[in-house]
Design an enzyme around this catalytic site. Sequence first.
Site, short mmCIF file in Angstrom:
data_model
loop_
_atom_site.label_atom_id
_atom_site.label_comp_id
_atom_site.label_asym_id
_atom_site.label_seq_id
_atom_site.Cartn_x
_atom_site.Cartn_y
_atom_site.Cartn_z
N ASP A 14 0.85 -1.19 0.00
CA ASP A 14 0.00 0.00 0.00
C ASP A 14 0.89 1.25 0.00
O ASP A 14 1.92 1.31 0.67
CB ASP A 14 -0.92 -0.01 1.23
CG ASP A 14 -2.07 0.96 1.10
OD1 ASP A 14 -3.23 0.50 0.97
OD2 ASP A 14 -1.83 2.19 1.13
N ASN A 19 -13.11 -3.39 2.22
CA ASN A 19 -14.18 -2.41 2.39
C ASN A 19 -15.12 -2.46 1.19
O ASN A 19 -14.66 -2.65 0.05
CB ASN A 19 -13.59 -1.01 2.52
CG ASN A 19 -12.71 -0.86 3.75
OD1 ASN A 19 -13.06 -1.34 4.83
ND2 ASN A 19 -11.56 -0.21 3.60
N GLY A 26 -15.65 3.02 3.66
CA GLY A 26 -14.31 3.55 3.47
C GLY A 26 -13.64 3.13 2.18
O GLY A 26 -12.44 3.39 2.00
N GLN A 27 -14.37 2.48 1.26
CA GLN A 27 -13.74 2.10 -0.01
C GLN A 27 -13.48 3.35 -0.85
O GLN A 27 -14.39 4.16 -1.07
CB GLN A 27 -14.63 1.12 -0.80
CG GLN A 27 -13.95 0.62 -2.08
CD GLN A 27 -14.76 -0.45 -2.81
OE1 GLN A 27 -15.88 -0.77 -2.44
NE2 GLN A 27 -14.17 -0.99 -3.88
N HIS A 47 -10.08 -5.09 -3.39
CA HIS A 47 -8.72 -5.32 -2.87
C HIS A 47 -8.83 -5.79 -1.44
O HIS A 47 -9.61 -5.26 -0.66
CB HIS A 47 -7.86 -4.06 -2.98
CG HIS A 47 -8.53 -2.81 -2.51
ND1 HIS A 47 -9.46 -2.14 -3.26
CD2 HIS A 47 -8.43 -2.14 -1.35
CE1 HIS A 47 -9.90 -1.08 -2.60
NE2 HIS A 47 -9.29 -1.06 -1.42
N LEU A 48 -8.02 -6.78 -1.14
CA LEU A 48 -7.95 -7.32 0.20
C LEU A 48 -6.74 -6.68 0.88
O LEU A 48 -5.61 -6.87 0.44
CB LEU A 48 -7.79 -8.85 0.12
CG LEU A 48 -7.95 -9.65 1.40
CD1 LEU A 48 -9.35 -9.50 1.98
CD2 LEU A 48 -7.65 -11.13 1.12
N HIS A 49 -7.01 -5.89 1.93
CA HIS A 49 -5.91 -5.33 2.73
C HIS A 49 -5.33 -6.46 3.58
O HIS A 49 -6.09 -7.23 4.21
CB HIS A 49 -6.43 -4.24 3.66
CG HIS A 49 -6.95 -3.01 3.00
ND1 HIS A 49 -6.22 -1.85 2.87
CD2 HIS A 49 -8.17 -2.74 2.46
CE1 HIS A 49 -6.94 -0.92 2.27
NE2 HIS A 49 -8.15 -1.43 2.01
P1 5GP Z 1 -9.78 1.44 0.35
O1 5GP Z 1 -9.89 2.73 1.13
O2 5GP Z 1 -10.44 1.54 -1.00
O3 5GP Z 1 -10.23 0.23 1.12
O4 5GP Z 1 -8.24 1.21 0.11
C1 5GP Z 1 -7.55 1.79 -0.95
C2 5GP Z 1 -6.09 1.70 -0.60
O5 5GP Z 1 -5.34 1.88 -1.78
C3 5GP Z 1 -5.61 2.73 0.41
O6 5GP Z 1 -5.04 2.08 1.54
C4 5GP Z 1 -4.60 3.55 -0.37
O7 5GP Z 1 -3.50 3.95 0.42
C5 5GP Z 1 -4.18 2.60 -1.47
N1 5GP Z 1 -3.78 3.23 -2.72
C6 5GP Z 1 -4.46 4.18 -3.41
N2 5GP Z 1 -3.82 4.51 -4.55
C7 5GP Z 1 -2.71 3.71 -4.58
C8 5GP Z 1 -1.64 3.57 -5.53
O8 5GP Z 1 -1.58 4.22 -6.57
N3 5GP Z 1 -0.68 2.66 -5.24
C9 5GP Z 1 -0.72 1.91 -4.09
N4 5GP Z 1 0.28 1.04 -3.89
N5 5GP Z 1 -1.72 2.01 -3.19
C10 5GP Z 1 -2.69 2.91 -3.43
#
Ligand code: 5GP
Length: 114
Positions: free
Chosen positions: A30, A87, A93-94, A100-102
């Site tokens: 991330d 999310n 919070g998405q 994507h799986l954190h």
């Molecule tokens: P969400 O909030 O949708 O569950 O998570 C999106 C995640 O993607 C966030 O943790 C954010 O830091 C990460 N992210 C967003 N843009 C990029 C990117 O261009 N590269 C990487 N490696 N992570 C990203």
Amino acid sequence: MTDCIFCKIIAGEIPGDIIYQDDDVLAFRDLNPQAPTHALVIPKKHISTINDIQSDDAELVGKMFLAAQKIAKDDGIAEPGYRTVMNCNSGAGQTVFHIHLHVLGGRAMSWPPG
Ligand code: 5GP
Ligand code: ZN
């Protein structure tokens, strides 16, 4: 999906710190890590949200968890443990609409999440 940032990482159009990939899934660090290990596991097929997963995708989603398991093992966080989070939609919070799986670990995790 031409305007999807994660599809662009899959296509190599923007850089990603890629730590695992196979025919179906890709994993990378991330950009804004929330823990010592914070990886994102994505399907190479564009799926916008959990609500868009079809029954045909069941094996693909399972492979995302197998990739998470491998990353945790490789990063040495399989024990004592790690958290996986996906999310769904902005209310949860998405912010990137390609599922994507954190994979988070390397520090204590509190519960419940905020
Ligand atoms: P969400 O909030 O949708 O569950 O998570 C999106 C995640 O993607 C966030 O943790 C954010 O830091 C990460 N992210 C967003 N843009 C990029 C990117 O261009 N590269 C990487 N490696 N992570 C990203
Ligand atoms: Zn995408």
